[in-house]
Design an enzyme around this catalytic site. Structure first.
Site: not given
Ligand code: UDX
Length: 436
Positions: A147, A150-151, A211, A253, A263, A266, A326, A333
Site C-alpha cells: 500500500e 499518504r496520510e 519510501n 525536495l 512510515c 521506520k 506534516k 508519530r
Molecule cells: C509516506 C509515503 O509518501 C507513502 O507513499 C507511504 O505509503 C507511507 O509513507 P506519509 O508518511 O503519509 O507517506 O508522508 P509523506 O507525505 O511521504 O511525508 C513524509 C515526511 O516527509 C513528512 O514529515 C513531511 O513533512 C516530510 N517531507 C516531505 C519533507 O520534509 N520534504 C518534502 O519535500 C516532502
C-alpha cells in the site's frame, strides 16, 4: 480487513465503497467501537463520510471476533509492523498472531478457495515465509499487495492509486489468486490504473525502496540546505531549478526540519536492518547517513533557537506552531516538530505548542507539554516563534498582527514557507533553513 489502523480502516471503507461486503477486525476493542459508530479515530480528509455512508448502507461492519470472518473469501492483512524495540528491524509479531487466529478459520473452509492479501509493509522475504506457512491449508492463496497511501490523501490514494502491485509466489499470467484480486479491484482496474504482477520479493522491495528513495531525496536537499546557509545560496531556488530536470523532479525536495511519521523513518531503518541481515551492509551504509542527516535537522533547529536566544533557554518563552509530522493529519508519530518542542522543553524553555488538529494526541502522549488551542494564545509574549508544520493557516499568518502579540519578533521558519521579505518588512528577524 484484519487490522484497522490507518491503512486498514481506510482500506476497509474504500473496499466497501466500491461494492464489497467488508468486515473490519481489530483486537483493539475501543477502536472497533469508535469505528462501528461511524467515527473516525484519526483526522483524514474524506474518510469520515466514506465510513459513515458504508456503515449506514450495511456494506461495512466492525468486529473484534475472528469467528465473524468464517465465510469471508478475501482476507486483507493490514497489521502494523512498527520498528522493534531492540533494533532497527520491523516487528512482525502482529502479523503472526493474526495468522494464528486466522488459520483455524481457513482450515474450516475445507478447500474452498480463499485469498489472503498482505498489505502491511514487511522485510523482503517475509511473504514467502507466510506462503509456506499457509501452503498446508488446501485452497488458500497468498498475494502481497503493498500500500502506498499518504496520510492526508489516504482515500484518494486508495481509490485512485498510481499503481497496483501484486506479489505472488510464481509469476504466471492466469493464476487463481491474480483473478481473485483483480475481481476485488475491478472498479480501479476499469479506470486503467496500472497493475503489475511480480514475485513476492519484488513487491516487498517496491514499498521499502519507494519510501527510502523519498527519504533520500529529502535528506539530500537538507544537506544542500546546510551548504546554502554557509554560502548564502537559497535552497528553494536550488530545489526549483534542479527540479526542472524531469529526471530529478521537484517533489520531495522541500528542505526544512526533515521527515517523520509512521512510515518513512521506520521503512528506511527496516531496509538498513534487512540489507544487513542479507549481507549487503556496505551498500546500505548511505541510508544510515540519510537517517542521521534527517535527525540532525532537529538538532540544527535547536542550535539555531539557542543562538537566537543568546545561548540561554532557561525561562525563555517559545511558541511552536505545528505538532503533526506534516499538515492535514493529526498523526504525531516521530514528528520532527514535536521532537524539537520536547527538546526545547527539556532544556528549560517555557514551550507552548499549537496545531489545528493534533492537540488531542499531544495532550494524550505528552501531557507535560503546554498545548494551546489558538495561535494567538500560543505566541502571546513569546521570545521566539518556531513554525514547524506547514499548515496552510500558518503560511497565511499576518506578520504585522503577529508582531503585536509577541515579546520579541523572532521566528524560525522550519518548513521554508514564509515570504521572507514580507516578514522582514514587518520588523521580524526571520531565520529560514537554507535561506539565510
Ligand atoms: C509516506 C509515503 O509518501 C507513502 O507513499 C507511504 O505509503 C507511507 O509513507 P506519509 O508518511 O503519509 O507517506 O508522508 P509523506 O507525505 O511521504 O511525508 C513524509 C515526511 O516527509 C513528512 O514529515 C513531511 O513533512 C516530510 N517531507 C516531505 C519533507 O520534509 N520534504 C518534502 O519535500 C516532502
Amino acid at each position: 480487513m484484519i487490522g484497522c489502523g490507518y491503512l486498514g480502516a481506510v482500506h476497509a471503507a474504500s473496499m466497501a465503497d466500491i461494492g464489497h461486503r467488508v468486515y473490519g477486525l481489530d483486537v483493539d476493542a475501543a477502536r472497533i467501537a469508535t469505528l462501528g459508530r461511524g467515527l473516525a479515530p484519526f483526522h483524514e480528509p474524506d474518510f469520515d463520510e466514506l465510513l459513515h455512508q458504508n456503515i449506514q448502507n450495511g456494506q461495512l461492519t466492525f468486529t473484534t471476533a475472528y469467528e465473524d470472518l468464517d465465510d469471508v473469501d478475501v482476507h486483507f492483512l493490514a497489521l502494523g509492523t512498527p520498528q522493534r524495540d531492540d533494533g532497527l528491524g520491523a516487528d512482525l509479531s502482529y502479523i503472526h498472531s493474526a495468522l494464528d487466529s486466522l488459520t483455524p478459520l481457513l482450515k474450516a473452509r475445507n478447500g474452498r478457495t480463499t485469498l489472503v492479501v498482505g498489505k502491511s509493509t514487511v522485510p523482503v522475504g517475509t511473504a514467502r515465509g507466510i506462503a509456506e506457512r499457509l501452503e498446508e491449508i488446501p485452497g488458500v492463496k497468498l498475494v502481497w499487495n503493498p500500500e502506498f497511501l499518504r496520510e492526508g490523501f489516504a482515500v484518494k490514494d486508495t481509490l485512485r492509486p498510481d499503481r497496483l502491485v501484486y506479489g505472488v509466489s510464481d509469476v504466471a499470467d492466469e493464476t487463481a489468486e491474480v483473478h481473485m484480486l483483480d475481481a476485488v479491484y475491478r472498479p480501479l482496474l476499469d479506470l486503467e490504473i496500472p497493475r503489475r504482477v511480480y514475485n513476492f520479493e519484488s513487491a516487498e522491495l517496491v514499498k521499502v525502496s519507494a519510501n527510502s528513495f523519498l527519504a533520500t531525496k529529502i535528506s539530500f536537499i537538507n544537506a544542500i540546505s546546510e551548504l546554502c546557509d554557509i554560502t548564502g545560496a537559497d535552497v528553494n531556488d536550488v530545489a526549483e531549478a534542479i527540479g526542472m530536470d524531469d529526471r530529478i523532479g521537484r517533489k520531495f525536495l522541500r528542505a526544512g526540519i526533515g521527515f517523520g511519521g509512521g512510515c518513512l523513518p521506520k521503512d528506511l531503518r527496516g531496509l538498513i536492518s534487512r540489507a544487513g541481515e542479507l549481507g549487503a551492509v556496505d551498500s546500505f551504509a548511505f541510508l544510515r547517513d540519510i537517517d542521521a542527516i534527517n535527525t540532525g535537522r532537529r538538532d540544527y533547529v535547536v542550535r539555531l533557537a539557542r543562538r537566537l536566544l543568546d545561548g540561554e533557554f532557561d525561562g525563555q518563552r517559545i511558541a511552536v506552531l505545528g505538532a503533526a509530522f506534516k499538515p492535514d493529519t493529526d498523526d504525531v508519530r516521530d514528528s520532527p516538530a514535536l521532537d524539537i518542542a520536547l527538546t526545547l522543553y527539556s532544556e528549560g524553555a517555557r514551550v507552548k505548542v499549537t496545531d489545528p488538529v493534533a492537540l488531542d494526541n499531544v495532550r494524550k502522549r505528552y501531557p507535560a507539554l503546554h498545548a494551546e488551542d489558538s495561535v494567538e494564545n500560543t505566541v502571546r509574549n513569546a521570545d521566539l516563534v518556531l513554525l514547524l508544520t506547514e499548515w496552510s493557516e500558518y503560511k497565511q499568518l499576518d506578520p504585522a498582527v503577529m508582531k503585536e502579540l509577541v515579546s520579541e519578533a523572532k521566528i524560525i521558519d522550519g518548513r521554508n514557507v514564509l515570504d521572507l521579505e514580507q516578514w522582514r518588512a514587518a520588523g521580524w528577524h526571520v531565520e529560514a533553513l537554507g535561506r539565510s
